[in-house]
Design an enzyme around this catalytic site. Structure first.
Site, mmCIF file in Angstrom:
data_model
loop_
_atom_site.group_PDB
_atom_site.id
_atom_site.type_symbol
_atom_site.label_atom_id
_atom_site.label_comp_id
_atom_site.label_asym_id
_atom_site.label_seq_id
_atom_site.Cartn_x
_atom_site.Cartn_y
_atom_site.Cartn_z
ATOM 1 N N LYS A 195 -23.101 -13.101 -25.310
ATOM 2 C CA LYS A 195 -23.657 -14.329 -24.743
ATOM 3 C C LYS A 195 -23.941 -14.087 -23.268
ATOM 4 O O LYS A 195 -23.049 -14.106 -22.429
ATOM 5 C CB LYS A 195 -22.686 -15.504 -24.889
ATOM 6 C CG LYS A 195 -23.399 -16.811 -24.601
ATOM 7 C CD LYS A 195 -22.540 -17.852 -23.915
ATOM 8 C CE LYS A 195 -22.498 -17.771 -22.435
ATOM 9 N NZ LYS A 195 -23.750 -17.937 -21.693
ATOM 10 N N GLU A 229 -12.804 -9.838 -16.314
ATOM 11 C CA GLU A 229 -13.228 -9.363 -14.987
ATOM 12 C C GLU A 229 -13.623 -10.606 -14.216
ATOM 13 O O GLU A 229 -14.702 -11.167 -14.445
ATOM 14 C CB GLU A 229 -14.431 -8.415 -15.118
ATOM 15 C CG GLU A 229 -14.136 -7.114 -15.837
ATOM 16 C CD GLU A 229 -13.241 -6.186 -15.029
ATOM 17 O OE1 GLU A 229 -13.072 -6.415 -13.815
ATOM 18 O OE2 GLU A 229 -12.712 -5.244 -15.626
ATOM 19 N N CYS A 274 -18.703 -9.627 -7.140
ATOM 20 C CA CYS A 274 -17.260 -9.879 -7.103
ATOM 21 C C CYS A 274 -16.555 -8.950 -6.124
ATOM 22 O O CYS A 274 -15.462 -9.261 -5.671
ATOM 23 C CB CYS A 274 -16.692 -9.706 -8.500
ATOM 24 S SG CYS A 274 -17.166 -8.127 -9.214
ATOM 25 N N GLU A 305 -14.142 -17.772 -3.173
ATOM 26 C CA GLU A 305 -15.163 -16.729 -3.256
ATOM 27 C C GLU A 305 -16.458 -17.340 -2.724
ATOM 28 O O GLU A 305 -16.947 -18.333 -3.273
ATOM 29 C CB GLU A 305 -15.308 -16.367 -4.737
ATOM 30 C CG GLU A 305 -15.933 -15.058 -4.983
ATOM 31 C CD GLU A 305 -15.925 -14.718 -6.473
ATOM 32 O OE1 GLU A 305 -15.850 -15.624 -7.325
ATOM 33 O OE2 GLU A 305 -16.009 -13.521 -6.775
HETATM 34 P P1 NAP Z 1 -19.250 -18.299 -14.776
HETATM 35 O O1 NAP Z 1 -19.764 -19.627 -14.412
HETATM 36 O O2 NAP Z 1 -17.808 -18.172 -15.091
HETATM 37 O O3 NAP Z 1 -20.142 -17.796 -15.992
HETATM 38 C C1 NAP Z 1 -19.953 -16.538 -16.591
HETATM 39 C C2 NAP Z 1 -20.371 -16.621 -18.038
HETATM 40 O O4 NAP Z 1 -19.510 -17.529 -18.716
HETATM 41 C C3 NAP Z 1 -21.792 -17.153 -18.241
HETATM 42 O O5 NAP Z 1 -22.370 -16.506 -19.350
HETATM 43 C C4 NAP Z 1 -21.545 -18.619 -18.540
HETATM 44 O O6 NAP Z 1 -22.584 -19.201 -19.305
HETATM 45 C C5 NAP Z 1 -20.294 -18.502 -19.383
HETATM 46 N N1 NAP Z 1 -19.517 -19.737 -19.491
HETATM 47 C C6 NAP Z 1 -19.433 -20.776 -18.633
HETATM 48 N N2 NAP Z 1 -18.593 -21.720 -19.132
HETATM 49 C C7 NAP Z 1 -18.159 -21.260 -20.329
HETATM 50 C C8 NAP Z 1 -17.272 -21.766 -21.327
HETATM 51 N N3 NAP Z 1 -16.658 -22.941 -21.202
HETATM 52 N N4 NAP Z 1 -17.055 -21.019 -22.442
HETATM 53 C C9 NAP Z 1 -17.664 -19.832 -22.585
HETATM 54 N N5 NAP Z 1 -18.504 -19.304 -21.682
HETATM 55 C C10 NAP Z 1 -18.736 -20.007 -20.563
HETATM 56 O O7 NAP Z 1 -19.524 -17.216 -13.653
HETATM 57 P P2 NAP Z 1 -20.901 -16.904 -12.958
HETATM 58 O O8 NAP Z 1 -21.109 -17.911 -11.881
HETATM 59 O O9 NAP Z 1 -21.974 -16.689 -13.957
HETATM 60 O O10 NAP Z 1 -20.581 -15.464 -12.330
HETATM 61 C C11 NAP Z 1 -20.029 -15.313 -11.085
HETATM 62 C C12 NAP Z 1 -18.561 -14.995 -11.215
HETATM 63 O O11 NAP Z 1 -18.393 -13.779 -11.915
HETATM 64 C C13 NAP Z 1 -17.911 -14.776 -9.864
HETATM 65 O O12 NAP Z 1 -16.674 -15.396 -9.835
HETATM 66 C C14 NAP Z 1 -17.742 -13.265 -9.811
HETATM 67 O O13 NAP Z 1 -16.710 -12.816 -8.972
HETATM 68 C C15 NAP Z 1 -17.482 -12.933 -11.230
HETATM 69 N N6 NAP Z 1 -17.771 -11.526 -11.481
HETATM 70 C C16 NAP Z 1 -16.708 -10.692 -11.671
HETATM 71 C C17 NAP Z 1 -16.931 -9.355 -11.881
HETATM 72 C C18 NAP Z 1 -15.778 -8.420 -12.091
HETATM 73 O O14 NAP Z 1 -15.995 -7.318 -12.553
HETATM 74 N N7 NAP Z 1 -14.556 -8.824 -11.787
HETATM 75 C C19 NAP Z 1 -18.232 -8.851 -11.914
HETATM 76 C C20 NAP Z 1 -19.292 -9.729 -11.723
HETATM 77 C C21 NAP Z 1 -19.039 -11.086 -11.521
HETATM 78 P P3 NAP Z 1 -23.807 -19.966 -18.647
HETATM 79 O O15 NAP Z 1 -24.217 -19.192 -17.419
HETATM 80 O O16 NAP Z 1 -24.838 -19.926 -19.711
HETATM 81 O O17 NAP Z 1 -23.315 -21.323 -18.305
#
Ligand code: NAP
Length: 508
Positions: A189, A264, A298, A395
């Site tokens: 997804k 992650e 991140c 963040e």
């Molecule tokens: P996010 O809002 O948590 O979304 C990540 C993924 O989860 C998206 O595909 C999102 O779908 C999905 N999602 C949201 N709510 C969900 C739920 N209730 N159930 C299942 N899936 C759900 O994060 P983001 O804003 O896209 O990404 C930024 C974050 O990723 C930052 O915190 C960053 O630090 C972290 N990150 C971490 C790493 C690492 O390796 N540690 C690497 C890259 C990014 P939709 O977008 O379709 O809503």
């Protein structure tokens, strides 16, 4: 649609890479109720495509196809899986220019960075195509003379993979490649903000001979898709990259069916510059580590900690280079920094900056929306920041560098560790004893010592504390997709009797 967008889309369509439907069992499928969602270009708000908006029913079907395909895929030899993965890698590299354009179109980063992401994303596939052949087991000494004990590593089963928008291709391949290499099948997804590059990659997976059902893609209603993955007993593993808040929900949701979980999550990276550092090197590294991907990574610096002896000098030099960064549409020549992903991201950055200013921090460079409009924000430096301010605790995920002054090594370590996150940390020093001491005192999964941005398919990637669970990349990343089976067996050996060899049990 602008001419630029039309050209990129036309080129992708001619290679069959502009996909807008979900992929289930090898077929491109509309949402069952016909619903779609729009994908926007963050640089100008233009609609690039309408993609299928899927939910529970489509996810259940995707899980069933992955479950059926597991039977065949897991039984191929590692070499057979490796050959297909290698073909997938080759196809991504062959199409890196148009895939890079697609990333810039839906995510906004400068084109050279997008092409770099394709190469980096492909490198995960290449690495795991090779590692597929090196999933070794073990033979263990038995406590009984007539028994032997073996350890077999076997694919965990169907994997649910949920990925974010900031590295919309690399985060996909970093999960799907090791899963497929081990013999698992997957339901992916991608983020609804950047589904197009994930769909293009899935098309190339099909073209490379990865059988239907081995990789399925559903996007749309994130909670519904997420819950269907969590509730299914057929999904044996969930791997997630995204925010800590969503990661915690998934971890809790995985408990009912006791799935393996890799997370992650978010970071709050400190970048520490000691008085004895090579300032020129520290400056270059801090620039890259902060402004890469418009600060939306991140492992981007979230807090710059500078020792008091060089504080003023460093801020002056840093301001000069930050002011010279070129902001613009990722397709424009020489752009260093693209837009933020959406309006909500800009508002978050604005509120953190306002909070810091209201508590005594000072804007040194930038500090407001860029005059290009839309989601562009000026490259920014804020000085006199305290670790208690919201900007140092959350963040930022934007092009803002909060600078904190410190006096001693102990104080720097205390500030750096004073967060619930523990993903990446960096520090610069020319003192060799300090380099070891500080590295081991930092509560972080990855530490850059006199280096800035890092990342390699061969090195474990992941965090301590609330930055996650498990590791991606490297040989450690493979174990996340494997079950360990212990085989206990009787031992038989041959004894020569009347010139023929017969099988004997030890006690005979
Ligand atoms: P996010 O809002 O948590 O979304 C990540 C993924 O989860 C998206 O595909 C999102 O779908 C999905 N999602 C949201 N709510 C969900 C739920 N209730 N159930 C299942 N899936 C759900 O994060 P983001 O804003 O896209 O990404 C930024 C974050 O990723 C930052 O915190 C960053 O630090 C972290 N990150 C971490 C790493 C690492 O390796 N540690 C690497 C890259 C990014 P939709 O977008 O379709 O809503």
């Amino acid at each position: 649609m602008s001419m630029e967008t039309e050209n990129v889309v036309a080129r992708l369509k001619s290679s069959g890479l502009f996909r807008t439907k979900g992929l289930i069992g090898g077929k491109w499928i509309d949402a069952y109720d016909g619903k779609t969602i729009e994908v926007y270009n963050p640089a100008n708000g233009e609609v690039i495509a309408s993609v299928a908006c899927m939910g529970e029913r489509e996810t259940k079907d995707a899980i069933s196809s992955a479950h059926d395909a597991f039977n065949h895929w897991s039984k191929l030899t590692a070499a057979e899986r490796s050959t297909r993965l290698r073909r997938w890698y080759n196809l991504l590299i062959e199409h890196k220019e148009e895939l890079g354009q697609l990333i810039t179109l839906e995510q906004g980063k400068p084109l050279t960075d997008s092409i770099f992401e394709v190469v980096c994303g492909a490198s995960y596939i290449e690495f795991f195509a090779e590692e597929a052949k090196r999933v070794y087991g073990d033979i263990l000494p038995s406590p009984m003379p007539d028994r032997r004990m073996f350890v077999l590593k076997q694919p965990v089963g169907v994997v649910g993979a949920i990925t974010p928008w900031n590295f919309p291709l690399a985060m996909v391949t970093r999960k799907v490649a090791p899963a497929l290499a081990c013999g698992c099948t997957a339901v992916l997804k991608p983020s609804e903000l950047t589904p197009l590059i994930a769909l293009a990659a899935a098309e190339l997976a099909l073209q490379s001979g990865i059988p239907p059902g081995v990789l399925n893609v559903v996007m749309g209603d994130a909670p519904k898709i997420g819950n269907s993955i969590l509730e299914s007993p057929q999904v044996r593993k969930i791997t997630f990259t995204g925010s800590t808040a969503v990661g915690k929900k998934l971890m809790a949701g995985a408990a009912d069916t006791v799935k393996k979980v890799s997370l992650e999550l978010g970071g709050n990276a400190p970048f520490i510059i000691f008085d004895d550092a090579d300032l020129e090197a520290a400056l270059k590294a801090s620039l890259a580590t902060k402004f890469f991907n418009t600060g939306q990574a991140c492992i981007c610096t979230n807090r710059l900690l500078v020792q008091e002896g060089i504080y003023e000098k460093f801020i002056n030099a840093f301001s000069n280079v930050v002011q010279s960064l070129k902001v613009g549409n990722g397709f424009s020549e020489g752009v260093d920094q693209g837009p933020l992903i959406n309006e909500a991201a800009v508002q978050k950055v604005e509120s953190l900056v306002q909070d810091a200013i209201s508590k005594g921090a000072k804007v040194v460079v930038g500090g407001k929306r860029h005059n290009l409009g839309f989601t562009f924000y000026e490259p920014t430096i804020i000085s006199d920041v305290k670790n208690e301010m919201l900007i140092a605790r959350h963040e930022i995920f934007g092009p803002v560098t909060p600078v904190i002054r410190f006096k001693t090594e102990e104080e720097a370590i205390q500030i750096a560790n004073d967060t619930e996150y523990g993903l990446a940390a960096y520090f610069f020093t020319n003192n060799i004893q300090r380099s070891w001491r500080v590295c081991e005192a930092l509560e972080y999964g990855m530490v850059g010592v006199n280096v800035g941005l890092f990342g390699s398919e061969g090195a474990p990637f992941g965090g301590f504390k609330q930055s996650g669970l498990g590791r991606e990349c490297s040989k450690y990343g493979l174990d996340e997709y494997l079950e360990v089976r212990t085989k206990h067996t009787m031992f038989f050996y041959f004894r020569k009797k009347n010139h023929t060899y017969k099988l004997f049990h030890l006690h005979h």
